[in-house]
Design a protein around this motif. Structure first.
Motif, PDB file in Angstrom:
ATOM      1  N   VAL A  23     138.987  76.572  56.388  1.00 14.55           N
ATOM      2  CA  VAL A  23     138.893  75.658  57.537  1.00 14.55           C
ATOM      3  C   VAL A  23     138.663  74.241  57.042  1.00 14.55           C
ATOM      4  CG1 VAL A  23     137.482  75.029  59.538  1.00 14.55           C
ATOM      5  CG2 VAL A  23     138.129  77.413  59.181  1.00 14.55           C
ATOM      6  N   PHE A  29     141.703  72.092  58.118  1.00 17.53           N
ATOM      7  CA  PHE A  29     141.411  71.364  59.362  1.00 17.53           C
ATOM      8  C   PHE A  29     140.673  70.055  59.087  1.00 17.53           C
ATOM      9  CE2 PHE A  29     142.417  75.413  61.240  1.00 17.53           C
ATOM     10  CZ  PHE A  29     142.876  75.110  62.515  1.00 17.53           C
ATOM     11  N   ARG A  64     139.267  67.726  61.801  1.00 13.16           N
ATOM     12  CA  ARG A  64     139.836  68.130  63.104  1.00 13.16           C
ATOM     13  C   ARG A  64     139.085  69.296  63.734  1.00 13.16           C
ATOM     14  NH1 ARG A  64     145.064  70.092  61.355  1.00 13.16           N
ATOM     15  NH2 ARG A  64     145.365  70.657  63.525  1.00 13.16           N
ATOM     16  N   ALA A  65     138.177  69.908  62.966  1.00 11.06           N
ATOM     17  CA  ALA A  65     137.452  71.053  63.528  1.00 11.06           C
ATOM     18  C   ALA A  65     136.119  71.239  62.824  1.00 11.06           C
ATOM     19  CB  ALA A  65     138.289  72.328  63.370  1.00 11.06           C
ATOM     20  N   LEU A 115     137.377  72.634  67.998  1.00 15.21           N
ATOM     21  CA  LEU A 115     138.411  71.639  67.688  1.00 15.21           C
ATOM     22  C   LEU A 115     137.999  70.283  68.247  1.00 15.21           C
ATOM     23  CD1 LEU A 115     141.537  73.753  68.712  1.00 15.21           C
ATOM     24  CD2 LEU A 115     140.629  73.414  66.404  1.00 15.21           C
ATOM     25  N   SER A 149     146.335  75.909  61.420  1.00 19.55           N
ATOM     26  CA  SER A 149     146.078  74.465  61.517  1.00 19.55           C
ATOM     27  C   SER A 149     147.357  73.714  61.906  1.00 19.55           C
ATOM     28  CB  SER A 149     145.523  73.930  60.198  1.00 19.55           C
ATOM     29  OG  SER A 149     146.537  73.852  59.241  1.00 19.55           O
ATOM     30  N   CYS A 157     147.657  73.977  66.120  1.00 26.94           N
ATOM     31  CA  CYS A 157     146.584  73.526  67.045  1.00 26.94           C
ATOM     32  C   CYS A 157     146.760  72.052  67.400  1.00 26.94           C
ATOM     33  CB  CYS A 157     145.222  73.703  66.394  1.00 26.94           C
ATOM     34  SG  CYS A 157     144.779  75.408  66.231  1.00 26.94           S
TER      35      CYS A 157
END
Ligand SMILES: Cc1ncc(COP(=O)(O)O)c(C=O)c1O
Length: 463
Positions: A379, A383, A386-387, A402, A460, A463
């Motif tokens: 993650v 991400f 972004r998260a 998110l 990823s 989203c």
């Protein structure tokens, strides 16, 4: 369409009234649809006309139905939002069972375990041993509360590992959470009608209690678990909680809140249902001891399961009743039989007595910690800002929060599905239609480290 139970402590007319009311409120019986005549429904349900007439009269008096001369009773038009929250059944976008057979390359379902973890060879050996030892017992019914050997082994395990204080006589072996809760609901519905549940929270307790005509009171979840002020402000007399690892947010209820919850229960004969479903799986520090252990003589019903460490397919769970409920249990369930196979219970008892269970827990904790850490790294890598991950450090799932603009849950699930990724809708955890467009639930138990890495990278991009 309706089912009446002569053994239920709720009167027949009230059972029928509750069921029709729920159908009206949930829209299953649409406005202006005609109810069957009193005579026809009485025949269909093998009950007296008085029972049906009584239910119809009460529904009529409260405005759920209206009558037309010589035509009978019809469903009133109700504004959808006039229905109590608890009775609106939200159709779920997908269920934990839906598409269970569909295969996804990357399956982030939260209830799947490691594919290679079931100790099949050992199980086979213990099965044969159990078969040899108990041929006489296989031709008769076993203890309805569960095999004494398994209950003894569980009592020792729960005391040592979860801090639960109980006698084996307080333990009931069940076939999963839904049966554990069915038992509880049956016992409690005579004196209780409103149950508080975590919101967001697991959908199954809501379903079981609704099916027993309880009103469901959704209580928000904060960083310390169930919001106790909201609980105290409401009229619930039962609270269902997951204090050691809240599903889905992953928080732990701090001890001050636990004590306050116990105090709430002790003032006025209320009850706590503690669902300790996956607390063996804590990856940093020691497992959080149970709430039950803080007040063993209190009004706490403790629930546990073999589904997270061993197998959800075995369907074996357990329930620890406080002494104060044992007499009620015996009264309500005196004619019932065991629901879990004797052989399976014998094997489990041996598995625990011979030390395999503790070893298996340790092994699975290591296996899942690796997957959990892989997920967090993936993650972070894919991400970035972004998260953010919420609720890490325990169990078989985390929540991905998110940030910024997102496509919305349905769109993300569809886009992910087209790439071979299965996601479980986060909105299913909410009692009513709260939007969950910025949260994704990522279960990692059933995936390999490689699949987690690739799945997160692919996710990823959608989203
Ligand atoms: C909160 C919670 N409790 C209990 C369970 C276990 O249920 P069962 O014993 O029916 O498999 C689950 C399974 O996902 C769960 O999410």
């Amino acid at each position: 369409m309706f089912v009446l139970n002569n053994n239920d402590s709720v009167t027949l007319y009230k059972q029928l009234y509750n069921q029709i009311r729920e159908h009206v409120l949930s829209g299953k019986l649409p406005a202006d649809s005609r109810l069957p005549s009193v005579r026809d429904l009485a025949v269909e349900l093998s009950t007296s006309r008085n029972t049906v007439e009584g239910a119809y009269q009460e529904l009529y008096a409260e405005g759920y139905i209206y009558s037309r001369p010589r035509s009978g009773y019809f469903v009133s038009a109700l504004a959808q939002d006039s229905a109590p929250l608890s009775l609106v059944r939200k159709p779920r976008k997908s269920s934990i069972n839906a598409k269970i057979l569909a295969s996804y390359r990357y399956d982030f379902h939260p209830a799947r375990l490691d594919q290679t973890s079931f100790p099949a060879a050992l199980w086979r050996k213990l099965f044969i041993e159990s078969l040899r030892e108990s041929p006489g017992q296989l031709v008769q019914y076993c203890d309805p509360m569960g095999e004494p050997a398994l209950r003894r082994a569980l009592q020792l395990y729960l005391e040592r590992s979860r801090g639960v204080v109980c006698d084996p006589e307080q333990i009931i072996i069940c076939a999963g959470l839904q049966q554990s809760l069915d038992i509880v609901a049956h016992m409690l519905k005579e004196n209780h009608s409103v149950v508080a549940v975590e919101n967001p929270g697991y959908h199954l307790p809501r379903s079981v209690f609704r099916n027993h005509s309880f009103e469901i009171a959704p209580i928000p979840v904060g960083s310390g678990g169930l919001d106790l002020d909201a609980l105290k402000a409401g009229n619930s007399t039962i609270a269902y909680v997951t204090p050691s690892h809240q599903l889905p947010m992953g928080c732990v209820m701090p001890v001050a809140n636990r004590l306050a919850l116990i105090e709430w229960a002790e003032a006025g004969g209320k009850l706590i249902i503690e669902d300790d479903y996956d607390s063996e799986l804590r990856y940093h520090g020691k497992p959080i001891p149970s709430l039950q252990g803080l007040r063993p003589s209190g009004n706490i019903i403790y629930l546990g399961t073999f589904s997270k460490i061993l197998s959800p397919a075995l369907r074996v769970s357990y329930l620890v009743l406080p002494h104060s409920l044992l007499a009620a249990y015996r009264l309500v369930f005196q004619d019932y039989f065991a629901t879990v196979s004797l052989l399976e219970q014998r094997i489990l008892a041996k598995f625990m007595e011979q030390g395999h269970w503790n070893r298996h827990i340790r092994r699975m904790r290591t296996v899942y910690k690796k997957k959990h850490d892989t997920l967090l790294r993936a993650v972070e890598r894919h991400f970035g800002a972004r998260a953010a991950v919420v609720g890490q450090g325990a169990g078989l799932h985390v929540v991905l929060q998110l940030s910024g603009e997102t496509f919305g849950e349905t769109e993300i699930i569809d886009r992910a599905s087209r790439k071979g990724i299965r996601l479980f809708p986060f909105s299913d955890f909410y009692v009513t239609g709260e939007s969950a467009s910025t949260k994704l639930l990522l279960g990692f138990g059933g995936m390999t480290a490689g699949e987690i890495e690739e799945g997160v990278a692919l996710l990823s991009s959608v989203c």
